[in-house]
Scaffold this active site. Structure first.
Site, PDB file in Angstrom:
ATOM      1  N   ARG A  87      12.527  31.770 -20.712  1.00  0.00           N
ATOM      2  CA  ARG A  87      12.823  33.028 -19.629  1.00  0.00           C
ATOM      3  C   ARG A  87      14.030  32.465 -18.991  1.00  0.00           C
ATOM      4  O   ARG A  87      14.828  33.264 -18.628  1.00  0.00           O
ATOM      5  CB  ARG A  87      11.645  33.173 -18.755  1.00  0.00           C
ATOM      6  CG  ARG A  87      11.820  34.229 -17.786  1.00  0.00           C
ATOM      7  CD  ARG A  87      10.583  34.861 -17.201  1.00  0.00           C
ATOM      8  NE  ARG A  87      10.324  33.616 -16.218  1.00  0.00           N
ATOM      9  CZ  ARG A  87       9.194  33.792 -15.498  1.00  0.00           C
ATOM     10  NH1 ARG A  87       8.128  34.925 -15.663  1.00  0.00           N
ATOM     11  NH2 ARG A  87       8.809  32.796 -14.693  1.00  0.00           N
ATOM     12  N   LYS A 190      15.372  36.136 -13.651  1.00  0.00           N
ATOM     13  CA  LYS A 190      14.748  35.648 -12.397  1.00  0.00           C
ATOM     14  C   LYS A 190      16.013  35.068 -11.877  1.00  0.00           C
ATOM     15  O   LYS A 190      16.272  33.894 -12.090  1.00  0.00           O
ATOM     16  CB  LYS A 190      13.729  34.419 -12.787  1.00  0.00           C
ATOM     17  CG  LYS A 190      12.856  34.139 -11.817  1.00  0.00           C
ATOM     18  CD  LYS A 190      11.767  33.195 -12.036  1.00  0.00           C
ATOM     19  CE  LYS A 190      10.792  32.576 -11.139  1.00  0.00           C
ATOM     20  NZ  LYS A 190      10.173  33.590 -10.282  1.00  0.00           N
ATOM     21  N   GLU A 226       6.417  46.227 -10.180  1.00  0.00           N
ATOM     22  CA  GLU A 226       5.636  45.065  -9.970  1.00  0.00           C
ATOM     23  C   GLU A 226       5.751  44.730  -8.381  1.00  0.00           C
ATOM     24  O   GLU A 226       6.154  45.407  -7.253  1.00  0.00           O
ATOM     25  CB  GLU A 226       6.366  43.905 -10.470  1.00  0.00           C
ATOM     26  CG  GLU A 226       7.847  43.716 -10.159  1.00  0.00           C
ATOM     27  CD  GLU A 226       8.389  42.403 -10.993  1.00  0.00           C
ATOM     28  OE1 GLU A 226       7.563  41.565 -11.426  1.00  0.00           O
ATOM     29  OE2 GLU A 226       9.535  42.420 -10.917  1.00  0.00           O
TER      30      GLU A 226
END
Ligand SMILES: Cc1ncc(COP(=O)(O)O)c(C=O)c1O
Length: 347
Positions: A87, A190, A226
């Site tokens: 990620r 992220k 989210e």
């Protein structure tokens, strides 16, 4: 059962908050002229970067969050670090950064835990060691461009059990007038900027008494995306495990793990776009992420609308089962059939 014992520092493990505590140090690698340096252990908690470093002005900064757990047998293991490594590589690619290869990422996490092994919370306290890899662009620049030099850091800090008084449901707010991501923006990555963007709506929600924000899709504000720092999961009245399939949410590793476990428990696992209006069909709703595993959500409010799920004082039965199963694997109490744990050699 053979157990191993290590000396630990004196900390009130069961009452640790989710915040930085000083440790022995962190691990740093630097990238320049096409190559990563070897690891260097730094004991001074401050990082020195150029005043014009790209990360400070233009936000080339991305990070990860994972945990190491002391196992029931006394050993220490990281939970799915390969997924965090991948990620980080994807996040870095989205903002044109050079990322550490997967093997270096995992080696760095292991080393950061090893040099701080006395800060790994003992098994049975409910606490764990939070591992924070961070990648920053360090080239001095005034014109906007991608950096050609990078620093990769892994720091660790012991963190307490999220639920000291049990698994308590909370209320979430859909803050109108703010999005955390754009339709083709960086929501899947992220990166530091996403979190800066979420501070204002987070603060507004807290001022109204809601500890957590639920974001809807940034194009139509009709679908669920989210929560501020965790993914949305729900179990419907038909025993389906649903979670948004959306291009603007972070692909959580907890969510991925819970989907696997929900399938094994016989739920029909359905990642798909979820309309806010479908909240009527949800029996249990949770926010999931590395920090808390699952936070049960008792109610979601948007303007005059309010949906409630189960009881305000107790998490739903299925969320409790999922929570226990995942934590059981993480602490080495339940067999790790998926090979999610990566043991760390501490000696
Ligand atoms: C925006 C956001 N969504 C979801 C998550 C959950 O991801 P994970 O389960 O990998 O911790 C996080 C946590 O880091 C997050 O910051």
């Amino acid at each position: 059962m053979e157990t191993r014992e290590y000396n630990t520092v004196e900390l009130d493990w069961r009452n640790l908050a989710f915040r930085y505590l000083p440790t022995n140090g962190y691990v740093q690698y630097d990238y320049a002229e096409g190559d990563w340096s070897g690891p260097v252990i730094k004991t001074d908690p401050s990082v020195s970067v150029h005043v014009a470093a790209n990360c400070l002005h233009y936000g080339q900064a991305c990070f990860e969050g994972l945990k190491a757990f002391q196992q029931r047998d006394g050993s220490v293991a990281l939970f799915r670090p390969d997924r965090n490594a991948r990620r980080l590589i994807q996040s870095a690619d989205r903002i044109c950064m050079v990322s550490p290869p997967e093997t270096m990422f995992i080696e760095a996490c292991e080393m950061a835990v090893r040099i701080n092994r006395e800060f790994v919370p003992p098994y049975g306290t409910g606490a764990s060691m939070y591992v924070r890899p961070l990648l920053i662009g360090t080239e001095p620049m005034v014109g906007i461009n991608q950096s050609s030099t990078y620093t990769f850091i892994v720091l660790v800090t012991p963190v307490g059990p999220y639920y000291k008084e049990g698994f308590r449901p909370v209320e979430a707010l859909v803050v109108e007038g703010y999005d955390r991501a754009a339709p083709l923006g960086t929501g899947r990555a992220k990166i530091a900027g996403n979190y800066a963007a979420s501070l204002k709506p987070g603060l507004l929600a807290k001022q109204q008494g809601y500890p957590i924000v639920l974001y809807t899709d940034p194009r139509e504000n009709k679908y669920i995306d989210e929560f501020g720092t965790s993914n949305f999961i729900a179990i419907t009245h038909d025993y389906e495990f649903i979670t948004p399939d959306s291009p603007s949410v972070l692909e959580g590793i907890t969510k991925d793990s819970l989907q696997v476990l929900a399938g094994e428990m016989g739920m029909a696992v359905k990642p798909r776009p979820i309309l806010l209006d479908e909240l009527d069909q949800c029996a249990e709703v949770g926010a999931c992420g590395t920090a808390a595993v699952i936070t049960p959500i008792y109610a979601i409010t948007k303007g005059q609308q309010r949906w409630t799920f189960g009881r305000p004082d107790e998490a739903g039965e299925n969320l409790q089962r999922l929570y226990r199963q995942l934590q059981g694997i993480q602490y080495g109490e339940i067999e790790d059939t998926h090979h999610w744990l990566v043991p760390i050699e501490l000696d």
